[in-house]
Design a protein around this motif. Structure first.
Motif, PDB file in Angstrom:
ATOM      1  N   ALA A 113     -32.670 -29.211  25.994  1.00 21.34           N
ATOM      2  CA  ALA A 113     -32.091 -28.377  24.926  1.00 21.34           C
ATOM      3  C   ALA A 113     -31.670 -29.221  23.719  1.00 21.34           C
ATOM      4  N   GLU A 114     -31.180 -28.516  22.705  1.00 22.92           N
ATOM      5  CA  GLU A 114     -30.835 -29.207  21.459  1.00 22.92           C
ATOM      6  C   GLU A 114     -29.565 -30.035  21.628  1.00 22.92           C
ATOM      7  N   PRO A 115     -29.392 -31.062  20.764  1.00 23.10           N
ATOM      8  CA  PRO A 115     -28.220 -31.925  20.903  1.00 23.10           C
ATOM      9  C   PRO A 115     -26.926 -31.108  21.009  1.00 23.10           C
ATOM     10  N   GLY A 167     -38.577 -26.578  28.739  1.00 26.09           N
ATOM     11  CA  GLY A 167     -39.594 -25.521  28.646  1.00 26.09           C
ATOM     12  C   GLY A 167     -40.709 -25.808  29.633  1.00 26.09           C
ATOM     13  N   ALA A 168     -41.298 -24.717  30.145  1.00 22.27           N
ATOM     14  CA  ALA A 168     -42.380 -24.870  31.134  1.00 22.27           C
ATOM     15  C   ALA A 168     -43.732 -24.822  30.417  1.00 22.27           C
ATOM     16  N   PRO A 169     -44.733 -25.598  30.825  1.00 22.06           N
ATOM     17  CA  PRO A 169     -44.711 -26.532  31.950  1.00 22.06           C
ATOM     18  C   PRO A 169     -44.382 -27.977  31.556  1.00 22.06           C
ATOM     19  N   ARG A 170     -43.878 -28.183  30.310  1.00 20.22           N
ATOM     20  CA  ARG A 170     -43.618 -29.560  29.903  1.00 20.22           C
ATOM     21  C   ARG A 170     -42.621 -30.239  30.840  1.00 20.22           C
ATOM     22  N   GLN A 171     -41.557 -29.486  31.215  1.00 14.49           N
ATOM     23  CA  GLN A 171     -40.532 -30.066  32.094  1.00 14.49           C
ATOM     24  C   GLN A 171     -41.124 -30.442  33.455  1.00 14.49           C
ATOM     25  N   GLU A 172     -42.075 -29.662  33.933  1.00 15.56           N
ATOM     26  CA  GLU A 172     -42.704 -29.957  35.236  1.00 15.56           C
ATOM     27  C   GLU A 172     -43.520 -31.251  35.133  1.00 15.56           C
ATOM     28  N   GLY A 191     -36.071 -24.468  32.326  1.00 14.62           N
ATOM     29  CA  GLY A 191     -36.378 -23.751  31.081  1.00 14.62           C
ATOM     30  C   GLY A 191     -35.197 -23.697  30.134  1.00 14.62           C
ATOM     31  N   GLY A 192     -34.879 -22.495  29.675  1.00 14.97           N
ATOM     32  CA  GLY A 192     -33.811 -22.343  28.690  1.00 14.97           C
ATOM     33  C   GLY A 192     -32.431 -22.116  29.308  1.00 14.97           C
ATOM     34  N   SER A 193     -32.254 -22.465  30.582  1.00 10.95           N
ATOM     35  CA  SER A 193     -30.967 -22.190  31.252  1.00 10.95           C
ATOM     36  C   SER A 193     -29.783 -22.888  30.588  1.00 10.95           C
ATOM     37  N   LEU A 194     -30.011 -24.091  30.040  1.00  7.19           N
ATOM     38  CA  LEU A 194     -28.880 -24.809  29.428  1.00  7.19           C
ATOM     39  C   LEU A 194     -28.364 -24.039  28.215  1.00  7.19           C
ATOM     40  N   ASP A 195     -29.280 -23.390  27.478  1.00  9.30           N
ATOM     41  CA  ASP A 195     -28.862 -22.573  26.325  1.00  9.30           C
ATOM     42  C   ASP A 195     -27.980 -21.418  26.783  1.00  9.30           C
ATOM     43  N   VAL A 196     -28.341 -20.816  27.898  1.00  5.43           N
ATOM     44  CA  VAL A 196     -27.589 -19.661  28.399  1.00  5.43           C
ATOM     45  C   VAL A 196     -26.242 -20.113  28.967  1.00  5.43           C
ATOM     46  N   TYR A 217     -35.879  -7.602  27.848  1.00  6.34           N
ATOM     47  CA  TYR A 217     -34.733  -8.056  27.056  1.00  6.34           C
ATOM     48  C   TYR A 217     -35.108  -9.313  26.269  1.00  6.34           C
ATOM     49  N   ARG A 218     -35.808 -10.241  26.950  1.00  9.37           N
ATOM     50  CA  ARG A 218     -36.177 -11.489  26.264  1.00  9.37           C
ATOM     51  C   ARG A 218     -37.184 -11.224  25.164  1.00  9.37           C
ATOM     52  N   LEU A 219     -38.059 -10.255  25.398  1.00  5.10           N
ATOM     53  CA  LEU A 219     -39.064  -9.926  24.392  1.00  5.10           C
ATOM     54  C   LEU A 219     -38.394  -9.335  23.149  1.00  5.10           C
ATOM     55  N   LYS A 227     -46.495 -13.728  22.410  1.00  4.64           N
ATOM     56  CA  LYS A 227     -47.761 -14.428  22.696  1.00  4.64           C
ATOM     57  C   LYS A 227     -47.841 -14.816  24.168  1.00  4.64           C
ATOM     58  N   ARG A 228     -46.677 -15.301  24.682  1.00  4.33           N
ATOM     59  CA  ARG A 228     -46.638 -15.720  26.090  1.00  4.33           C
ATOM     60  C   ARG A 228     -46.741 -14.512  27.000  1.00  4.33           C
ATOM     61  N   GLN A 229     -46.065 -13.417  26.598  1.00  9.46           N
ATOM     62  CA  GLN A 229     -46.037 -12.262  27.498  1.00  9.46           C
ATOM     63  C   GLN A 229     -47.361 -11.507  27.504  1.00  9.46           C
TER      64      GLN A 229
END
Ligand code: UDP
Length: 248
Positions: A113-115, A167-172, A191-196, A217-219, A227-229
């Motif tokens: 996530a961001e700084p 973000g997936a799959p970069r983190q994997e 994924g984005g869990s740290l943001d949440v 909800y995310r959409l 694009k992903r969905q």
């Protein structure tokens, strides 16, 4: 090696959240000093990508545990006769691991996530789970030449669990590439869990999660995810094909 059920060629472990958590505990308790257990929370988008990307598929099949994250993959697995008890999402598993970590004395490290976000997420987790030990944090916007420094920090602080939110799959791929060097017992992409968790982004309301409408909800809140969905109907098509013709 290949006794696991699979969805479009990707391993899936049909475990409940409680069983997945016990598996995490056993990875930590029986940790191989030279190895690391990679946990992947697989969603339909990544399973779809992996269908066309053998290297990603291999990576998923090499993981120590692959949980069904998202209603698409749960639906797909059930269509193929796999008895998936429930969704085991990255963020829920992360919360449960942190809860158990606070009673077991495991240290966690947050990367991604961001700084500022990982620090904030660490503080929030410590408020929620008193006694939780945060070994270290690092943001996820680093240059390739900074990677060794991050790896060294993780080695030095020696957490039992590394959460990677790039973000997936970069983190994997990041975990796969570095896990032998890191020797952290459990590494998991979130994924984005740290943001949440930090409070910077909101998760869908509880009722929407219960109704399996979190994707909607995310959409709505992040329209750029369209694009992903859009791969979801294609994923459904592959599942139906695989169901009637046998695994492709
Ligand atoms: N991210 C990051 N470094 C990057 C790109 C993204 O740390 O170079 C973070 C981003 O800030 C966010 C997470 O990765 O916290 C991706 O979240 P998303 O919900 O998109 O995850 P996904 O659905 O791809 O698993």
């Amino acid at each position: 090696m290949h006794n696991h059920p699979s969805v479009l060629g990707c391993r899936i472990d049909p475990l409940s959240m409680a069983e997945a958590l016990d598996r995490v505990e056993s990875f930590i308790e029986q940790a191989d000093p030279n190895g690391s257990s990679h946990i992947i929370t697989l969603n339909a988008e990544i399973a779809y990508q992996a269908y066309y990307d053998p290297a990603l598929r291999d990576l998923i099949n090499r993981a120590a545990l692959v949980t069904p994250d998202g209603i698409g993959i749960v639906w797909g697995a059930r269509q193929l006769g796999i008895d998936v008890p429930e969704r085991v999402t990255g963020i829920d598993l992360m919360e449960r691991i942190c809860q158990r970590a606070s009673s077991r004395g495991w240290k966690i490290y947050l990367l991604g996530a961001e700084p500022g976000i990982a620090e904030e997420a660490g503080r929030k987790l410590q408020q929620k789970y008193p006694g939780l030990l945060v070994a270290g944090v690092h943001h996820g916007y680093f240059q390739p030449d900074e990677e060794q420094e991050i790896v060294a920090d993780i080695q030095k602080t020696a957490p039992q669990v590394l959460f990677v939110g790039l973000g997936a799959p970069r983190q994997e791929w990041w975990i796969d590439q570095h896990k032998d060097q890191l020797k952290v017992p459990v590494c998991i992409g979130v994924g984005g869990s740290l943001d949440v968790i930090s409070g910077h982004k909101q998760r869908a309301p509880g009722w929407a999660i219960k109704l399996n409408l979190e994707w909607l909800y995310r959409l709505i809140t992040e329209p750029s995810r369209i694009k992903r969905q859009l791969v979801l109907p294609l994923f459904v098509g592959l599942i139906i094909k695989s169901r009637f013709r046998g695994p492709a």
